[in-house]
Design an enzyme around this catalytic site. Sequence first.
Site, mmCIF file in Angstrom:
data_model
loop_
_atom_site.group_PDB
_atom_site.id
_atom_site.type_symbol
_atom_site.label_atom_id
_atom_site.label_comp_id
_atom_site.label_asym_id
_atom_site.label_seq_id
_atom_site.Cartn_x
_atom_site.Cartn_y
_atom_site.Cartn_z
ATOM 1 C CG ASP A 129 -2.182 0.842 0.998
ATOM 2 O OD1 ASP A 129 -2.181 1.663 0.057
ATOM 3 O OD2 ASP A 129 -3.145 0.700 1.766
ATOM 4 C CD GLU A 158 -6.237 5.998 2.682
ATOM 5 O OE1 GLU A 158 -5.283 5.656 3.384
ATOM 6 O OE2 GLU A 158 -6.136 6.209 1.459
HETATM 7 C C1 BGC Z 1 -5.052 3.109 0.452
HETATM 8 C C2 BGC Z 1 -5.368 2.050 -0.551
HETATM 9 C C3 BGC Z 1 -5.287 2.585 -1.936
HETATM 10 C C4 BGC Z 1 -3.949 3.258 -2.156
HETATM 11 C C5 BGC Z 1 -3.813 3.898 -3.512
HETATM 12 C C6 BGC Z 1 -3.794 3.832 0.136
HETATM 13 O O1 BGC Z 1 -3.607 4.917 0.997
HETATM 14 O O2 BGC Z 1 -4.942 2.531 1.721
HETATM 15 O O3 BGC Z 1 -6.640 1.502 -0.308
HETATM 16 O O4 BGC Z 1 -5.487 1.563 -2.861
HETATM 17 O O5 BGC Z 1 -3.757 4.256 -1.196
HETATM 18 O O6 BGC Z 1 -4.578 5.028 -3.636
HETATM 19 C C1 BGC Z 2 -3.934 7.830 -0.602
HETATM 20 C C2 BGC Z 2 -3.808 8.255 -2.000
HETATM 21 C C3 BGC Z 2 -3.806 9.737 -1.984
HETATM 22 C C4 BGC Z 2 -2.668 10.228 -1.138
HETATM 23 C C5 BGC Z 2 -2.665 11.706 -1.013
HETATM 24 C C6 BGC Z 2 -2.720 8.300 0.153
HETATM 25 O O1 BGC Z 2 -2.714 7.834 1.439
HETATM 26 O O2 BGC Z 2 -4.088 6.478 -0.563
HETATM 27 O O3 BGC Z 2 -4.795 7.713 -2.791
HETATM 28 O O4 BGC Z 2 -3.697 10.249 -3.267
HETATM 29 O O5 BGC Z 2 -2.656 9.685 0.133
HETATM 30 O O6 BGC Z 2 -1.575 12.141 -0.235
#
Ligand code: BGC
Ligand code: BGC
Length: 873
Positions: A346, A549
């Site tokens: 991730d 998140e």
């Molecule tokens: C998330 C994932 C996601 C990835 C890409 C991460 O922060 O936990 O679910 O697929 O970002 O955006």
């Molecule tokens: C998320 C991404 C997002 C990024 C932004 C990550 O944790 O998963 O999808 O674009 O944070 O900073």
Amino acid sequence: MNNKIGRFGAGRAMHLASCIALAVGLSACGEAEKPNTSTASSTSQTVLQDSAASNSIDVWPALKPALPRNEQVESHIADLLARMTLEEKVGQMMQAEIKFITPEEVKQYHIGSILNGGGTFPNNDKFATPDDWRQLADDYFAASMDTSDGGVAIPIIWGSDAVHGHNNVIGATLFPHNIGLGAARDPELIRRIGEATAREVAVTGVDWTFAPTIAVVRDDRWGRTFESYSEDPEIVAAYAREMIKGIQGDKSSEEFLDGHHLVSAAKHFVGDGGTTRGIDRGDTEVSEKELAEIHAAGYITALESGVQSVMASFNSWNGKRLHGHKYLLTDVLKERLGFDGFVVGDWNGHRFVDGCTVDSCAQAVNAGLDIFMITAEWKALLKNTIAQAQSGEIPMNRIDDAVSRILRVKIRAGLFERDRPLAGKNGILGSDEHRAIAREAVRKSLVLLKNNDQLLPVDAGKNILVAGDGADNISKQSGGWTISWQGTGNTAEDFPGATSIYTGIKQAVDAAGGEAVLSVDGEIKEDTFSNNAKPDVAIVIYGEEPYAEWHGDIASIEYQLGSKADQELLQKLKAQNIPVVSVFLSGRPLWVNKELNLSDAFVAAWLPGSEGAGVADVLLTDADGNKRHDFTGQLSFTWPGQVHQTVINRNDVEYQPLFAYGYGLDYTSDTQVANNLNEDGESYVDGKLEDAWLMVSRPRAPWKLYIEEEGSDLQWVNGNLASSADDNIVVASIDMLSQEDARALTWKGLRAGSVVLHTQKPQDLSRYLAEASALTMEVRVDEMPTASVSAQINCDGSDCSGALPLQNTLSKLPVGEWAEVSIDLQCFAEAGADFTKVSQGLSLHSKGKLTMAVANIKFVPGAREQAQVRCGS
Ligand code: BGC
Ligand code: BGC
């Protein structure tokens, strides 16, 4: 199963390696030295030892690989491997974000994969068209196949979070978020949604979706609860099987990965929904049996359906990060469960593994991670990983295994042929056919919680007032992971082809000859309706604002803890004797007793997405007053009746929900829900007042952080860095145990000022005073104060604030190490704080220079006796 309410209640241990229990004598109120005062219980330590002592592989089913070994594919892999250099191999193991890598660099560094994170678009353009997406995909693909500078041609694979439809692309069909789908209880529908989503993704040239999330969420405070189908493995397992079939196609048919069907990722492996207190990226402290039977249930069926990728989770299991967990990634997932696809990390998730940094993490590869999801630092990580392979720190056979897995999936997915039957067929994106599926899903996801005197269905021939800020608000009804990462910053123009809930109601009412009027604030004038009559009914649509998140983690499940705007709206309508239907938009069950008491009917609508008309389909009759669709939704999450019921799940030993798992009325039910549900929002666990968290990782609603300095405006701390206008005070997010779970506070000493946890609506916290509580927090002093420092609990008026000197306490802490500081609340009261109307839950004020960090700020009932800072009482 040991998961009853309060399991992780007060006194739960934080295993902070460097957190020492201090016997700081002190004190502000002049008390004598106290003995050692660790408040840690031994619970988590016990769990840790249990699991470390022996892993029990037999709690996991022994599975065969979902697809039989294909010799042709395997010899293709062997041939490629034999020709690839180490640099090319390791390049395959990198997934960079499109903001940080150009097609030219993909070619130069032989990068194997890219992603677009939430809120990233081709050319940085939110309105990028499907053609723009496809063009960029073509450019990256061409770069990956370009061997003009030597090397082996390996097609790149692009992944995107199509978590409720192809939600990063303007104009895509947005399906209800998973929590709503869980209520629909319809695996066949899930398969059709997976199929439709894959088709929309395929149009844009993207090869792979980071979906489904198959978390089994146990604590509804988690900010990702809405991404979960259910708190119970039963639904998650059934849905995972079908969603994978929908996205990838049936593994034993021609449709498998045929370009109409794409690569899917089951995420986040494993235990993401089980973290203590629902903290995103936190620690899942459960037995291996519970991990396997509850949290991994969806992986078993996803693997049986032939899922080709699995995303490692940010969370830890009993203190150990999944990204570095060899036992779970390799012994369990790849060996015991027979997984022959690849494990993707991730978002920079490897950096939390012990001993790793974002640009160096041999541990993750050795544990079984095949692809790093890496953002800005991909070049350094690539370089370091190559060096680690050269030095033998990462064995060559591990690199070869990782690359074989990646190649296997790329070959199976037909990426070498780049045969993309749907690319450029833009009409598929947001097509009527797909929107019809989404609308059906909306209808089926609605759960009728209350329908006193059978107010619903509403006769569409009547005068219908539509109120609430969710009524005509597609952004709000779609939630997080919608165009932007957080789902914020979107307006109606960003949703071409979508229908708000109000628009759907209006269409149905117009068709039936009634009148629907939108009045967001519920104001009714004489001529609001053309017949100058009162509304016959009000449909009020309100709920949570979008989040994603950890931004969605909450301390309390009380709805609108800080503001009471929606209750006031409901009250206003009730006061005019207008029957009220609440349509509640939320990413989780919340404690809404007050709103329920003010509503004659109450519908949990979750986050329905772009097809808001599905709500009217069920709530409103046809022109003849007959129902059109009945409610079929059933709760896939238990609905709490008490504000402390944050961890309440089906099959709990003690289970006293307001609405049980499976509950859901329909038009044949005559159930009456009492209008006098308990409105005491204080939070008790097993009859004991619960800790009040002001800040855990982030300030918890209703608390917000700001910087206050003499002679300048307040500065709110919203992002991860903020400072006063003159830069004298700086607040920055830092890592204590996990990403950004603490705040570094710096006073440069130019002038006096404070960092404040504030609430707009003053809170009555007198219960905490009465229950002998202490204010506790983790503190790390990096530079000792040069002048006086105080801790304060304040209210808005005069004569109700209490300040305690803190300098002495800080000066006894070891520099640069985390330690717990606890202060008897009584001291604040004696210093003048009025606990019935607290607006500043904690203000840290410094007159001179000071550099410190704080985390986990809370009021702990019963902790007075052990507080370091005591006072006479
Ligand atoms: C998330 C994932 C996601 C990835 C890409 C991460 O922060 O936990 O679910 O697929 O970002 O955006
Ligand atoms: C998320 C991404 C997002 C990024 C932004 C990550 O944790 O998963 O999808 O674009 O944070 O900073």
